[in-house]
Design a protein around this motif. Structure first.
Motif, short mmCIF file in Angstrom:
data_model
loop_
_atom_site.label_atom_id
_atom_site.label_comp_id
_atom_site.label_asym_id
_atom_site.label_seq_id
_atom_site.Cartn_x
_atom_site.Cartn_y
_atom_site.Cartn_z
N PRO A 1 -18.65 -17.24 17.86
CA PRO A 1 -19.05 -16.23 18.85
C PRO A 1 -20.43 -15.65 18.60
O PRO A 1 -20.82 -15.42 17.46
CB PRO A 1 -17.96 -15.15 18.69
CG PRO A 1 -17.42 -15.33 17.32
CD PRO A 1 -17.53 -16.79 17.01
N TRP A 2 -21.17 -15.45 19.68
CA TRP A 2 -22.49 -14.81 19.64
C TRP A 2 -22.91 -14.54 21.07
O TRP A 2 -22.44 -15.21 22.00
CB TRP A 2 -23.51 -15.72 18.94
CG TRP A 2 -24.83 -15.05 18.68
CD1 TRP A 2 -25.12 -14.19 17.67
CD2 TRP A 2 -26.03 -15.18 19.45
NE1 TRP A 2 -26.43 -13.77 17.75
CE2 TRP A 2 -27.02 -14.36 18.85
CE3 TRP A 2 -26.39 -15.90 20.59
CZ2 TRP A 2 -28.32 -14.25 19.34
CZ3 TRP A 2 -27.68 -15.79 21.09
CH2 TRP A 2 -28.63 -14.98 20.46
N ASN A 3 -23.77 -13.56 21.28
CA ASN A 3 -24.26 -13.25 22.63
C ASN A 3 -25.74 -12.92 22.60
O ASN A 3 -26.26 -12.36 21.63
CB ASN A 3 -23.50 -12.05 23.23
CG ASN A 3 -22.03 -12.32 23.41
OD1 ASN A 3 -21.22 -11.97 22.55
ND2 ASN A 3 -21.67 -12.96 24.50
N TYR A 4 -26.41 -13.24 23.69
CA TYR A 4 -27.83 -12.91 23.84
C TYR A 4 -27.98 -11.44 24.25
O TYR A 4 -27.26 -10.95 25.11
CB TYR A 4 -28.47 -13.78 24.92
CG TYR A 4 -28.71 -15.20 24.51
CD1 TYR A 4 -29.90 -15.60 23.93
CD2 TYR A 4 -27.73 -16.17 24.73
CE1 TYR A 4 -30.12 -16.93 23.55
CE2 TYR A 4 -27.93 -17.50 24.36
CZ TYR A 4 -29.13 -17.87 23.77
OH TYR A 4 -29.34 -19.17 23.41
N ASN B 1 -14.95 0.96 31.51
CA ASN B 1 -15.88 -0.16 31.68
C ASN B 1 -17.06 -0.06 30.72
O ASN B 1 -17.51 -1.06 30.15
CB ASN B 1 -16.38 -0.21 33.13
CG ASN B 1 -15.36 -0.80 34.08
OD1 ASN B 1 -14.35 -1.38 33.64
ND2 ASN B 1 -15.58 -0.68 35.36
N LYS B 2 -17.59 1.16 30.54
CA LYS B 2 -18.72 1.34 29.62
C LYS B 2 -18.34 0.94 28.20
O LYS B 2 -19.12 0.27 27.50
CB LYS B 2 -19.19 2.80 29.66
CG LYS B 2 -19.91 3.20 30.93
CD LYS B 2 -20.35 4.64 30.92
CE LYS B 2 -21.56 4.85 30.06
NZ LYS B 2 -22.17 6.20 30.28
N ILE C 1 -18.89 -5.39 23.49
CA ILE C 1 -19.38 -6.78 23.53
C ILE C 1 -20.84 -6.85 23.12
O ILE C 1 -21.23 -7.70 22.32
CB ILE C 1 -19.20 -7.38 24.95
CG1 ILE C 1 -17.73 -7.38 25.36
CG2 ILE C 1 -19.77 -8.81 25.00
CD1 ILE C 1 -17.49 -7.74 26.82
N TRP C 2 -21.69 -5.94 23.67
CA TRP C 2 -23.14 -6.06 23.50
C TRP C 2 -23.80 -4.92 22.73
O TRP C 2 -25.02 -4.86 22.70
CB TRP C 2 -23.82 -6.19 24.87
CG TRP C 2 -23.69 -7.54 25.47
CD1 TRP C 2 -24.37 -8.67 25.12
CD2 TRP C 2 -22.84 -7.91 26.57
NE1 TRP C 2 -23.99 -9.73 25.91
CE2 TRP C 2 -23.05 -9.28 26.83
CE3 TRP C 2 -21.94 -7.21 27.37
CZ2 TRP C 2 -22.38 -9.96 27.83
CZ3 TRP C 2 -21.27 -7.90 28.38
CH2 TRP C 2 -21.49 -9.26 28.60
N LYS D 1 -22.67 -10.17 14.62
CA LYS D 1 -22.39 -11.53 15.10
C LYS D 1 -23.48 -12.50 14.63
O LYS D 1 -23.18 -13.65 14.29
CB LYS D 1 -22.32 -11.56 16.64
CG LYS D 1 -21.04 -10.99 17.23
CD LYS D 1 -21.08 -11.12 18.76
CE LYS D 1 -19.83 -10.54 19.41
NZ LYS D 1 -19.89 -10.62 20.88
N THR D 2 -24.73 -12.02 14.60
CA THR D 2 -25.84 -12.88 14.17
C THR D 2 -25.73 -13.17 12.68
O THR D 2 -25.96 -14.31 12.24
CB THR D 2 -27.19 -12.21 14.51
OG1 THR D 2 -27.20 -11.82 15.89
CG2 THR D 2 -28.34 -13.18 14.26
N VAL D 3 -25.39 -12.16 11.91
CA VAL D 3 -25.17 -12.35 10.46
C VAL D 3 -24.08 -13.40 10.23
O VAL D 3 -24.25 -14.33 9.43
CB VAL D 3 -24.77 -11.01 9.79
CG1 VAL D 3 -24.31 -11.26 8.35
CG2 VAL D 3 -25.93 -10.03 9.81
#
Length: 375
Positions: free
Chosen positions: A181-184, A349-350, A356-357, A365-367
């Motif tokens: 998993p990862w997100n921009y 929703n917030k 997630i972000w 997530k990047t680590v």
């Protein structure tokens, strides 16, 4: 050292560059293989442009890198993967457009849009049969290159796990791909950087889609809006600044014909700040995609408190509903009702978007991604 290959000239590359440099400074090299002489949308990342005829030189130097990350699998990056040694540690950041091209576009079109697609496709053939044939040949060749390249990936990242599962369901031969998993982007810097705590005053605007793509199924939404007399709005905001230009021109013509002065197309790129500011003011946001698309726009409008309607066949719709999001099936608009969200629903929703972000989440997530890829 990590080599990053940008399959598209996109602001997403800047997002990746910023977070990877923060987590793993001075250990990232970014390149783009393209016949372009300049980058239009990548502004912050230090990206070296390499001509396609120099792919062989890149291949020879891949042994220097612990990991090679492909950000969007285009024709040239697929070609590079296929020319490389099997021991190269390739990781695929799948965006959507790079693998949906391997599927039948008809599966993602609603009835009215299918007819438009056929009309424009036929017109393109009649105008220049030779060019049309050459394009289709290139398209088929690109698909073969991509399918061959995916076999050499050891791991992958999709926007969310449900999307990865959807891909594996369509292409079971790639089930050995390890999902990480990862997100921009981050909520604070890219998705809603204007002011996280500021509550935008909602105007009687409707946002429809996010670009000039057939898969946005604009005409099918237009028909629903024309018939819903209880959904009051002053402007219908329709982003069309990028995508397929013949389709954009068709939607422009139909939009003005059906909605007159209420139709407000965006045909030029706005700054990120101004774009977010505008769509955050929309009381309603409608996304009629049957595939994973427009996620950034969905996140922005959800976070700002807009009432969001989506095609229930979209994997994003299922992803969000599974996490308790207050989003609606487009079909409820056919009932002629109007909709609002309570303060409690807006907060739900917030919080989903934050989880997630949020920057801390993306940092971690990047680590984890780097740690997993370097094993």
């Amino acid at each position: 050292m990590i080599l990053h290959i940008a399959g598209l000239d996109s602001i997403f590359i800047d997002m990746a560059y910023e977070i990877f440099e923060e987590v793993y400074p001075k250990q990232n090299k970014f390149i783009r293989i393209s016949s372009e002489n300049n980058l239009k949308y990548i502004k912050k990342a230090e990206v070296e442009l390499i001509k396609p005829d120099k792919i062989g030189l890149v291949v020879k130097n891949l042994f220097k890198y612990k990991v090679v990350i492909i950000h969007y699998l285009d024709y040239f990056s697929a070609k590079l993967v296929n020319l490389s040694d099997k021991n190269v540690n390739f990781h695929w950041m799948a965006w959507g457009g790079d693998y949906y091209e391997l599927m039948n576009i008809y599966d993602f079109l609603e009835p009215k849009t299918k007819r438009v697609f056929d009309k424009i496709d036929t017109k393109a053939f009649l105008i220049n049969p030779y060019a049309y044939k050459k394009y289709k040949e290139f398209e088929d060749n690109a698909k073969r290159e991509k399918l061959s390249a995916i076999k050499k990936f050891k791991s992958c990242t999709f926007v969310f796990k449900e999307e990865y599962e959807f891909f594996i369901e369509k292409f079971p031969e790639f089930r050995n791909l390890i999902y990480i998993p990862w997100n921009y982007g981050t909520l604070e810097e890219h998705i809603y950087p204007n002011n996280l705590d500021e509550c935008k005053e909602k105007l009687d605007y409707i946002l429809v889609g996010h670009g000039a793509s057939f898969e946005s199924n604009h005409l099918d939404i237009f028909e629903i809006l024309i018939r819903n007399h209880n959904l009051n709005y002053e402007k219908l905001i329709c982003p069309l600044s990028y995508g397929f230009m013949p389709y954009r021109d068709f939607i422009l013509k139909q939009g003005y014909k059906l909605f007159g002065e209420k139709f407000y197309p965006l045909t030029e790129f706005l700054s990120l700040h101004n774009y977010i500011d505008l769509i955050s003011k929309c009381k309603y946001a409608i996304f009629n995609h049957k595939k994973q698309e427009a996620l950034g726009n969905i996140a922005i409008t959800m976070y700002s408190g807009s009432v969001v309607f989506m095609n229930s066949n979209s994997p994003i719709y299922r992803f969000l509903k599974n996490r308790g999001a207050i989003v609606f099936d487009i079909n409820v608009l056919k009932n002629g009702n109007s909709f609002t969200l309570t303060n409690k629903e807006i907060e739900i929703n917030k919080n989903i978007i934050k989880n997630i972000w949020g920057k801390e989440m993306i940092f971690q997530k990047t680590v984890n991604l780097i740690k997993t890829l370097k094993r």
